[in-house]
Design a protein around this motif. Structure first.
Motif, short mmCIF file in Angstrom:
data_model
loop_
_atom_site.label_atom_id
_atom_site.label_comp_id
_atom_site.label_asym_id
_atom_site.label_seq_id
_atom_site.Cartn_x
_atom_site.Cartn_y
_atom_site.Cartn_z
N TYR A 157 -4.16 5.67 -7.59
CA TYR A 157 -2.85 6.33 -7.49
C TYR A 157 -2.03 5.32 -6.65
O TYR A 157 -1.59 6.06 -5.77
N ASN A 158 -2.04 4.40 -7.14
CA ASN A 158 -0.77 3.72 -6.91
C ASN A 158 0.26 4.06 -6.70
O ASN A 158 1.75 3.20 -6.51
N SER A 159 1.06 4.40 -7.99
CA SER A 159 2.16 3.83 -8.71
C SER A 159 3.27 2.92 -8.26
O SER A 159 4.02 2.80 -8.05
N GLN A 160 2.60 2.08 -8.22
CA GLN A 160 3.37 0.40 -7.96
C GLN A 160 3.63 -0.62 -9.00
O GLN A 160 4.94 -1.39 -9.63
N THR A 161 2.28 -0.83 -10.00
CA THR A 161 2.25 -1.37 -10.95
C THR A 161 3.61 -1.79 -11.39
O THR A 161 3.70 -2.55 -12.09
N GLY A 162 4.25 -0.74 -12.43
CA GLY A 162 4.85 -0.66 -12.98
C GLY A 162 6.35 -1.18 -12.76
O GLY A 162 6.67 -2.60 -13.56
N ALA A 163 6.92 -0.92 -11.58
CA ALA A 163 8.13 -1.93 -10.61
C ALA A 163 8.28 -2.67 -10.32
O ALA A 163 8.82 -4.11 -10.96
N LEU A 193 -8.91 -5.52 -8.10
CA LEU A 193 -7.35 -6.16 -7.70
C LEU A 193 -6.71 -5.26 -7.70
O LEU A 193 -6.71 -4.10 -8.13
N ASP A 194 -5.95 -6.12 -7.32
CA ASP A 194 -5.14 -5.75 -5.80
C ASP A 194 -4.04 -4.99 -7.33
O ASP A 194 -3.37 -6.54 -7.94
N THR A 195 -2.93 -4.29 -6.84
CA THR A 195 -1.53 -3.81 -7.59
C THR A 195 -0.88 -5.20 -8.13
O THR A 195 -0.02 -5.77 -8.54
N VAL A 221 0.70 -1.39 -0.02
CA VAL A 221 0.03 -0.12 0.36
C VAL A 221 0.89 0.88 -0.06
O VAL A 221 1.37 1.60 1.01
N THR A 222 0.85 2.12 -1.48
CA THR A 222 1.20 3.24 -0.78
C THR A 222 0.73 4.10 -0.75
O THR A 222 -0.19 4.79 -0.26
N GLU A 223 1.66 5.17 -0.05
CA GLU A 223 0.80 6.88 0.03
C GLU A 223 0.04 6.70 1.57
O GLU A 223 -1.67 7.25 1.84
N ALA A 224 0.90 6.19 2.75
CA ALA A 224 -0.31 5.32 3.68
C ALA A 224 -0.07 7.16 4.42
O ALA A 224 0.51 7.37 4.40
#
Lengths: 719, 285, 258
Positions: free
Chosen positions: C124-130, C92-94, B82-85
């Protein structure tokens, strides 16, 4: 003894007869020239003729009326008083002199031989008088025209060797004709010579003895000059003599003035797509505007070819006045030369170092991929048009400059050659239903919260108030909305708003993204259909135009009125009592919005309202009515920037103030309001000039008790 | 309580992360400070170190680099991330984190279904965090070398005139200001308050009176100062989204119906050309 | 050169709002569209296509409605598109998204570049790419603001909070594209309509060697949400300019922000 016309003195016998074969020869040349010119239009004579015949069947009489008004009575030409008068002089004179010559021929070579002489005595005197007056008018007109070109040198009037040559030739024909008459009267004076008063005056300077020797030479010269002029018509700017009346006939009469074209129908295409999926065959791509002038239909090519380069369109173009890269004149001239590719183009539009657009000779027409590459105009110029229609209002040839620019925009869109702000704008309209990109749920929420009824709450409403994007989202425009609603309530109007109202799509259409416009319009049409029996009131002339005219393409005919029309009517019916005491005196100038005035002919209603305002004196700016100068927001220009030297709104504001000296500038359009609000700030006039919508001015004049409790905030908002 | 491993760019960041992680850490968390290597290498090291120390939760800062490293590490560990927590908590054996959703319209609560879990903490939640910041630094366990052919050619500091996201006080102006020259007035007030200068989108993007860094809003800087003064700003949603978390919002506008007043703690309806000098006087005096 | 772009079909975030009556988020019945950040990635890919003659493939996980997103991206110039359809209500989660997307990309090998948007508008997670990069064992560069590529390698500029980095490396690699890199072209509605639906290939989990259990086992679940109270004092200060100024200064001193 009867007074008759002396026919061909000093001329050998047979001279009279030779006129006919010579005329046939030269006229034949002219006809050939017209045919040569016709080749440019890419249509067969038969197809063109059939189409014209079809048009004549449906509205031939109406169109003919238009031809008579514009061509014969020179209605548009007379919009410019000085040039109008001298051109009228040249035109009527030429008509009269030609008919006169034909009358003489008719008398001499036909009726005379049958023993019938009508051209005698009283008839003849009137004839001579008319012709002499015509000659005078003709020569005076030509001199005035030359003087204008050589001395006044207006910047929208292009001077070329051809323009001088043609005027020179005309002057020569007129002068030689007059000289011939003078010579005749000098050598063979007659008692009724004074009827030919101009010729007689000229005769006073001519030695009678010299006449017999010179007359024949001058006569042949005059004949050949006149016949040459006729033959040259299709090869020079004189072509407009034939082309403009025809083009006026080709102009459809039953179409609303500002109606834009519908290049394809998305609904038909949707069916194509389904069949495509089944058959696997590709339906041809719909045409998106045009890349080269050769692609447009023959009637529009004909119109372009009829341009006489008079420059009036350029002289009234606000974009051009602001130093933008656009000149409607150079656009049409550029297209005209492009059309005649193969004929060396003397000039094309190009942005120059100096302040004015110059004409730059380049000869690569025909090879380039589109008119932009050809140098006819720049992309910036295409976006610079504010769609005000002033050019079309002035054009005596009935050329539709705005439509060509719209088609060019459509072409640019299909190639993705658009400005970033335009893409953002279109996405905002598509996703949020408004050009601001603000959420759709905020559009009407604020009004519903104030208790304004939605159509579901009041299904029996007679009127639907169409708020428009500006009226819903613009902070300043919301005040106009509230003022209008206050007036509607005060007059007891049974109305409702539409909670799910969405952008009418005007800006999308005028930017050139026809596909997105049609998708949006189709949605709106489906939403509005159930309410088609009600009258739509709108405060925005752009919405007015779109709802009333453009949505007809989708099968929806709405009864739409502008709020000033309704307010004028209510005032007339006494339904809006106004507070007269403590009325502040104010000079109020009214700015005619393009979409309401020129496009829809609504000039009086707003003025009627202003004149009923207590303490108000209506003052007119110099450019008012159908000569109104755009605020600069149209054609999507409120939403993006183009290269310019000065803001159109500032130019207009200064002109209004200089000519009318108002305390208040009254507007009837949310775009105009925004533009002038901004211009007032830019010019530092906040303390001296107030900019208000007519609704606000009228609502301010309502007595305090006129509002019911629900609208107390509304009143507070405006005061 | 969970075994927490902090991954931080430096000691200061580690302290802030320790404070935020306190509710779930049973004691000072372990902290791995960044080795400054490429994110692929850092992530591998982080994952390996996490295994080495037996961490249940990895907590990093939601900086651009922090997110990258945390995401890759999460993938190596096959963990949820989880980002931006904004905050973390433990309830009923489940690790939960709260974060803004849908552009800040709401705050969602997310639960991890398994451990290890990876979290990055929003920078605004780290700024000014107060509490127990103790942590125990650990050294990196080298991760698997994937041998990526990638190198950092150069790294330059970005030339920025101001960083509004770090400002404690901001005086911002909009179209209510008539001329560019009048910015001097705003500057005087800002100086008197020890504040930075901000502006609305039209000022930066259309009029270009100030560079982009001064623009506050959804497309500009999202700020969280103690004091935000909005002069001649009407209060469009896009601007509001950029400053809504300010502690105290003051609005000055000549239009009493300007939406900004709904979002303000204190509002003055008046001409900014009169109010601003009056404010300068009141502050100075 | 073969480029794969990950594209997400999202709910229009500007339209998400709180229903005042129920104090709940209105998420249903909203318009859906392409994730704007992914448009930057598609645009960058199409630019490389023009420059280098690359082919551009799109991969998406989404409901059937996602076809319109893919049509728009195809109209921008991409060559083909692959859609793994899920139910519109499927979350779906990342981790799940990265797994499925990685498998879809693997099936399209050889792949030289994978491009992703910097973030998705809804998550707005900014994770999927990495995450995809790690799963596919690719190096990655994030927040790319300038890109030049040729067969075999790339040079990318990346903008972080305070620094600007220039990185270079060999392909295959994954890049997440910053929205500052370009202005995506806008295909006309006609051009989008003209994209045949048959150009979008449907992919099933089974094709990827996965089964439905992947959809049922998220690592992170959303329990609920709350709407933060917007409590502002809304105190309007009256008086002349100097009176109001004096009052305001007093208030600010009380608030301890001055």
């Amino acid at each position: 003894m009867d007074a008759v016309r002396e026919f061909l003195p000093f001329m050998p016998a047979g001279a009279g007869a030779i006129i006919y074969p010579l005329s046939i020869l030269f006229i034949g040349c002219m006809v050939y020239g017209c045919y040569w010119r016709f080749q440019r239009y890419g249509v067969s004579l038969r197809d063109a003729w059939n189409e014209v015949r079809g048009d004549a069947k449906t509205e031939g009489a109406a169109r003919l009326g238009n031809v008579i008004r514009q061509a014969l009575l020179q209605k548009k030409v007379l919009r410019r008083p000085f040039a109008g008068v001298f051109h009228g002089g040249i035109f009527f004179a030429m008509l009269v002199l030609t008919l006169g010559t034909m009358t003489v021929a008719l008398q001499q070579d036909l009726l005379g031989k049958l023993g019938l002489t009508f051209l005698k005595n009283g008839v003849y005197f009137a004839f001579e008088f008319a012709l002499d007056t015509a000659a005078l008018a003709f020569i005076a007109g030509c001199l005035a025209a030359l003087g204008r070109r050589m001395l006044a040198k207006p910047d929208y009037l292009e001077n070329s060797a051809e323009s001088y040559a043609v005027l020179g030739l005309l002057l020569f024909i007129g002068a030689t004709g007059l000289l011939l008459e003078g010579m005749r009267l000098a050598a063979h004076p007659v008692p009724w010579g004074y009827w030919s008063y101009v010729g007689s005056a000229v005769a006073a300077f001519i030695p009678a003895a010299a006449v017999p020797a010179i007359y024949p030479a001058l006569w042949w010269t005059h004949l050949f000059a006149a016949l040459t002029m006729i033959a040259l018509v299709p090869f020079t700017k004189l072509y407009h003599i034939l082309a403009i009346p025809v083009n006026l006939f080709l102009e459809p009469v039953g179409v609303a003035k500002a109606k834009l074209s519908m290049p394809f129908n998305l609904m038909d295409m949707a069916e194509d797509e389904e069949s495509e999926e089944e058959t696997g065959e590709e339906e041809p791509e719909p045409v998106m505007g045009f890349a080269k002038v050769q692609e447009i239909d023959w009637k529009r090519k004909f119109a372009i070819d009829a341009c006489a380069n008079c420059g009036r369109c350029e002289s009234v173009c606000p974009a051009h006045a602001a130093g933008r890269e656009l000149s409607p004149r150079l656009l049409v001239q550029g297209l005209k030369h492009s059309l005649a590719a193969g004929v060396p183009a003397p000039a094309l539009m190009k942005r120059a170092e100096a302040s004015d657009l110059i004409l730059d000779g380049e000869e690569h027409l025909g090879e380039a991929e589109d008119v932009f590459a050809e140098g006819v105009l720049t992309e910036e110029a295409a976006w610079s048009c504010v769609n005000c229609g002033a050019c079309m209002e002035e054009c005596p040839a009935s050329i539709h400059h705005v439509e060509y620019l719209l088609d060019l925009r459509r072409h640019l869109f299909s190639e993705g050659r658009v400005k970033d702000k335009q893409a953002t704008l279109l996405e905002a309209v598509e996703r949020n239903g408004n050009p601001y990109g603000l959420p759709s749920y905020e559009r009407t929420e604020w009004l519903l919260d104030k208790g304004i009824p939605d159509i579901e709450d009041n299904p029996d409403a007679d009127y639907i108030y169409w708020i428009g994007c500006a009226g819903a989202y613009g902070i300043r425009n919301q005040e106009v909305t509230l003022a209008t609603l206050r007036l509607l309530k005060a007059a007891g109007i049974n109305f409702a708003i539409l909670a799910d109202e969405k952008c009418c799509g005007e800006v999308v259409k005028r930017l050139g993204e026809e596909g997105r416009f049609q998708l949006l319009a189709a949605e709106n049409v489906a939403y509005l259909e159930p309410y088609a029996d009600k009258t739509f009131i709108t405060s925005c002339p752009h919405c007015y135009n779109t709802l009333k005219h453009e949505y007809r393409d989708f099968g929806l005919e709405l009864n739409v009125i502008h709020h000033t029309e309704l307010l004028a009517q209510l005032l007339k019916e006494g339904k809006l009592p106004l507070e007269t005491k403590d009325a502040k005196l104010a000079h109020i100038a009214y700015h005619d919005p393009c979409n309401l005035g020129r496009f829809n002919g609504i000039y009086d209603a707003p003025r009627d309202v202003i004149q009923k305002l207590p303490g108000a004196t209506l003052v007119e700016p110099e450019k008012h009515g159908d000569k109104s100068f755009c605020c600069g927001a149209g054609g999507g220009n409120a939403w993006f920037n183009v290269e310019e030297k000065e803001k159109i709104s500032s130019i207009r504001l200064k002109e209004i103030c200089a000519s009318a000296h108002p305390d208040v500038l009254a507007v009837a359009c949310p775009y105009c309001l925004a533009m002038f609000d901004d211009a007032v700030k830019t010019e530092g006039m906040e303390k001296t000039l107030a900019v208000k919508d007519i609704s606000e001015l009228l609502a301010d004049a309502l007595p305090a008790s006129a509002d019911d409790g629900a609208n107390v905030e509304a009143k507070a908002a405006i005061s | 309580m969970s075994k927490v491993l902090i991954y931080a760019a430096d000691a200061e960041e580690a302290k802030a992360l320790a404070i935020v992680a306190a509710p779930i850490a049973g004691g000072p968390p372990a902290a791995l400070l960044s080795g400054g290597a490429l994110p692929e290498v850092e992530a591998a090291a982080l994952a390996a170190t996490s295994g080495e120390v037996g961490a249940d939760v990895i907590v990093a800062a939601a900086s651009k680099k922090g997110n990258e490293v945390a995401a890759r590490a999460a993938e190596i560990l096959d963990a949820g991330c989880v980002t931006e927590a904004l905050s973390v908590a433990e309830s009923g054996g489940s690790l939960t984190a709260k974060r803004a959703i849908y552009g800040g319209v709401a705050v969602g609560e997310f639960a991890f279904e398994a451990k290890p879990a990876v979290l990055t903490i929003a920078l605004s939640a780290l700024a000014g965090a107060e509490g127990d910041s103790a942590y125990g630094e650990v050294s990196a366990t080298a991760g698997e070398d994937a041998g990526y052919d990638k190198e950092l050619v150069k790294s330059e500091p970005l030339a920025k005139t101001v960083d509004l996201t770090k400002a404690k006080r901001i005086v911002s102006f909009g179209r209510g200001l008539a001329k560019k020259e009048d910015i001097g007035e705003v500057e005087t007030l800002a100086k008197g308050l020890g504040a930075e200068i901000g502006c609305s989108r039209p000022i930066a993007e259309e009029l270009k009176w100030l560079p982009q860094e001064h623009q506050v809003g959804i497309t500009g800087a999202i700020v969280k100062p103690d004091l935000y003064i909005a002069l001649g700003i009407s209060g469009a949603i896009q601007h509001f989204a950029g400053m809504k978390d300010a502690k105290v919002i003051v609005a000055v506008n000549s239009n009493k119906n300007a939406p900004i007043f709904q979002f303000a703690d204190y509002g003055i309806v008046g001409d900014i050309y009169e109010v601003v000098p009056a404010l300068e006087q009141a502050i100075g005096g | 050169m073969h480029i794969v772009v990950c594209v997400k079909h999202v709910v229009d975030s500007t339209e998400i709002h709180v229903d005042k009556k129920t104090n709940e988020l209105v998420l249903r019945g909203l318009s859906t569209k392409i994730n704007d950040y992914d448009k930057n990635a598609v645009e960058e890919a199409v630019k490389l296509k023009k420059e280098l003659g690359a082919t551009v493939s799109l991969v998406t996980i989404g409901p059937r409605d996602a076809q319109k997103t893919l049509k728009e991206a195809l109209a921008m110039g991409a060559d083909d598109a692959y859609l793994l359809q899920i139910s519109p209500r499927q979350q779906l989660d990342t981790a799940q998204a990265s797994l499925i997307l990685s498998k879809m990309i693997e099936k399209l090998e050889p792949v030289d570049l994978v491009l992703c948007g910097e973030v998705s508008e809804d998550g707005y997670n900014s994770q999927t790419g990495a995450r995809i990069a790690e799963r596919l064992h690719l190096p990655h560069v994030s927040y790319v603001t300038k890109l030049s590529a040729q067969d075999g390698g790339y040079v990318a500029e990346s903008t972080l909070e305070d620094t600007a980095e220039t990185l270079k490396g060999a392909t295959p690699a994954l890049l997440t594209i910053s929205s500052a890199i370009n202005v995506p072209r806008l295909p006309t509605a006609i051009q989008i309509m003209k994209v045949r639906t048959s150009r979008i290939k449907n992919v099933k989990l089974a094709d990827l060697g996965l089964d439905d259990s992947v959809l049922e086992t998220p690592k992170v679940k959303m329990l609920g949400y709350e709407i933060p109270e917007q409590e502002r004092k809304n105190i309007m200060i009256d008086g002349t300019a100097s009176e109001a100024a004096a009052s305001l200064v007093k208030y600010l001193q009380e608030e301890k922000v001055m």
